[in-house]
Write an enzyme that holds these catalytic residues in place. Sequence first.
Site, PDB file in Angstrom:
ATOM      1  N   HIS A 123       0.869  -1.173   0.000  1.00 25.93           N
ATOM      2  CA  HIS A 123       0.000   0.000   0.000  1.00 25.93           C
ATOM      3  C   HIS A 123       0.912   1.231   0.000  1.00 25.93           C
ATOM      4  CE1 HIS A 123      -2.830   2.930   1.801  1.00 25.93           C
ATOM      5  NE2 HIS A 123      -3.789   2.110   1.422  1.00 25.93           N
ATOM      6  N   ASP A 200       3.046  -4.827   7.968  1.00 28.66           N
ATOM      7  CA  ASP A 200       1.807  -4.066   7.824  1.00 28.66           C
ATOM      8  C   ASP A 200       0.662  -5.080   7.894  1.00 28.66           C
ATOM      9  OD1 ASP A 200      -0.467  -2.869   6.932  1.00 28.66           O
ATOM     10  OD2 ASP A 200       0.393  -2.046   5.094  1.00 28.66           O
ATOM     11  N   GLN A 203      -4.461  -5.483   6.720  1.00 32.95           N
ATOM     12  CA  GLN A 203      -5.454  -6.368   6.090  1.00 32.95           C
ATOM     13  C   GLN A 203      -5.461  -7.760   6.711  1.00 32.95           C
ATOM     14  OE1 GLN A 203      -7.757  -5.579   3.965  1.00 32.95           O
ATOM     15  NE2 GLN A 203      -7.070  -3.531   3.419  1.00 32.95           N
ATOM     16  N   LYS A 226     -10.413  -1.133  10.195  1.00 33.82           N
ATOM     17  CA  LYS A 226     -10.511  -2.312   9.324  1.00 33.82           C
ATOM     18  C   LYS A 226     -10.821  -3.580  10.125  1.00 33.82           C
ATOM     19  CE  LYS A 226      -7.333  -0.363   5.961  1.00 33.82           C
ATOM     20  NZ  LYS A 226      -8.008  -0.144   4.681  1.00 33.82           N
ATOM     21  N   CYS A 364      -4.804   2.457  -3.734  1.00 29.33           N
ATOM     22  CA  CYS A 364      -3.551   2.949  -3.117  1.00 29.33           C
ATOM     23  C   CYS A 364      -2.403   1.974  -3.333  1.00 29.33           C
ATOM     24  CB  CYS A 364      -3.715   3.220  -1.624  1.00 29.33           C
ATOM     25  SG  CYS A 364      -4.798   4.581  -1.263  1.00 29.33           S
TER      26      CYS A 364
HETATM   27  N1  PMP Z   1      -1.782  -0.940   4.474  1.00 30.78           N
HETATM   28  C1  PMP Z   1      -2.728  -1.690   3.904  1.00 30.78           C
HETATM   29  C2  PMP Z   1      -2.388  -3.071   3.434  1.00 30.78           C
HETATM   30  C3  PMP Z   1      -4.019  -1.178   3.757  1.00 30.78           C
HETATM   31  O1  PMP Z   1      -4.968  -1.909   3.196  1.00 30.78           O
HETATM   32  C4  PMP Z   1      -4.301   0.126   4.231  1.00 30.78           C
HETATM   33  C5  PMP Z   1      -5.672   0.747   4.080  1.00 30.78           C
HETATM   34  N2  PMP Z   1      -6.271   0.554   2.829  1.00 30.78           N
HETATM   35  C6  PMP Z   1      -3.270   0.853   4.815  1.00 30.78           C
HETATM   36  C7  PMP Z   1      -2.032   0.286   4.920  1.00 30.78           C
HETATM   37  C8  PMP Z   1      -3.476   2.239   5.333  1.00 30.78           C
HETATM   38  O2  PMP Z   1      -4.361   2.238   6.413  1.00 30.78           O
HETATM   39  P1  PMP Z   1      -4.956   3.591   6.991  1.00 30.78           P
HETATM   40  O3  PMP Z   1      -5.483   4.354   5.812  1.00 30.78           O
HETATM   41  O4  PMP Z   1      -6.045   3.131   7.916  1.00 30.78           O
HETATM   42  O5  PMP Z   1      -3.860   4.302   7.682  1.00 30.78           O
END
Ligand code: PMP
Length: 407
Positions: A123, A200, A203, A226, A364
């Site tokens: 991401h 990270d 997910q 999430k 993203c």
């Molecule tokens: N890493 C991953 C794998 C994600 O899916 C996301 C959110 N789509 C993020 C980071 C970023 O999370 P946040 O926008 O809640 O900070």
Amino acid sequence: MTLDINKIRKDFPILEEQVHGKPLVYFDNAATTQKPRQVIDEMVKYYYKYNSNIHRGVHYLSNKSTDGNENARKIVQEFINAKHLHEVIFTRGTTEAVNLVANSFAERFIQEGDEVIVSEMEHHSNIVPWQMVCDRKKAILKVLPFDDNGELMLEKLEGLITAKTKILAVNHISNSLGTINPIREIIKIAHAKNVRVLIDAAQSVQHKKIDVQDLDPDFLVFSGHKIYGPTGIGVLYGKEDLLNEMPPWQGGGEMIKEVHFEGTTFNELPFKFEAGTPNYIAAIGLGEAIKYVEALGLENINAYEQELLAYATEKLSSIEGLRIFGTAKQKTSVISFLVEGIHFYDMGMLLDQMGIAVRTGTHCTETVMQHFNIDGTVRASFAFYNTKEEIDALYKGILKVCKMFVH
Ligand code: PMP
């Protein structure tokens, strides 16, 4: 235990909503999950009865809010099995947690010519902060690629690591491909070469049980929203010795021990990294969300979501011209797809007219799109409150859109 989905759905008021006059089918769970009544009620209770700034007061309300916040920290600690309570730091979310580590870790450990490794399927929030510190420190960002199934090319990892590599940052589960990465092996390979690892888990915590002492990452980050909790709260787990060596990132109240114009001393963990008034009501909501998920059981959740994934993969694959991006052997309940000749925005907007919420675009993860030479996908992501009937609605909806596009 088999989950009682009808009963579970009653816990999520939003699932009873109608969209464009149709029952809502919510398949955007990888972007954010819906919140059960239990989470909403707990947060409302604190706003109604106990709200006060934490850690500063001697009065009843302040103590209640402080206890709520610290109890939530304890729930997170037990949830991920962190050794120490103070290894759990509250942030605004995954993004802020990665930025915190990237900046603070780099300040202490990264010098000119050093290397940082990320994967090709990260991401943006696990690429850009590292790029920014690498630019600042004149360090080098290296990339672990993935193959056309969306699986990391693990055999290339050892070759990427050199004596200059300081940290590797990789997601547990890809938000746009659904791939479950072999992070246990990745951590082992990195540690054998003295490379620190940030996972990270944005997910993954909502699908799989994580034990940080067993898995042994140096850092692990995730977002509350999430995992059926509120927005504005996230977690950074870090190993005590490492966090103690790292300087604070943001300055302000709470993170100090003593302030003089001649110099300031800093608070101990976890407060050293929690400058300013934290989002304690959201922390309390996150604690409640974790309790909710644990009551259902992550194994039960995962088993049911895997059933939904298999069912949806089979149905969608039968549609002519539909291609799924992300065909890894180990996947979570995410399906990214395109139908030949139909733009992802058109597909998303027409499904929306039928009450079906999917995400469209790059999610993203522009480097994932670049890998496949596409501009974006349609992504359907399932949670434990979704049903096979809803997947049937998606299937029929896609067929309907396909018909509209036949000239
Ligand atoms: N890493 C991953 C794998 C994600 O899916 C996301 C959110 N789509 C993020 C980071 C970023 O999370 P946040 O926008 O809640 O900070």
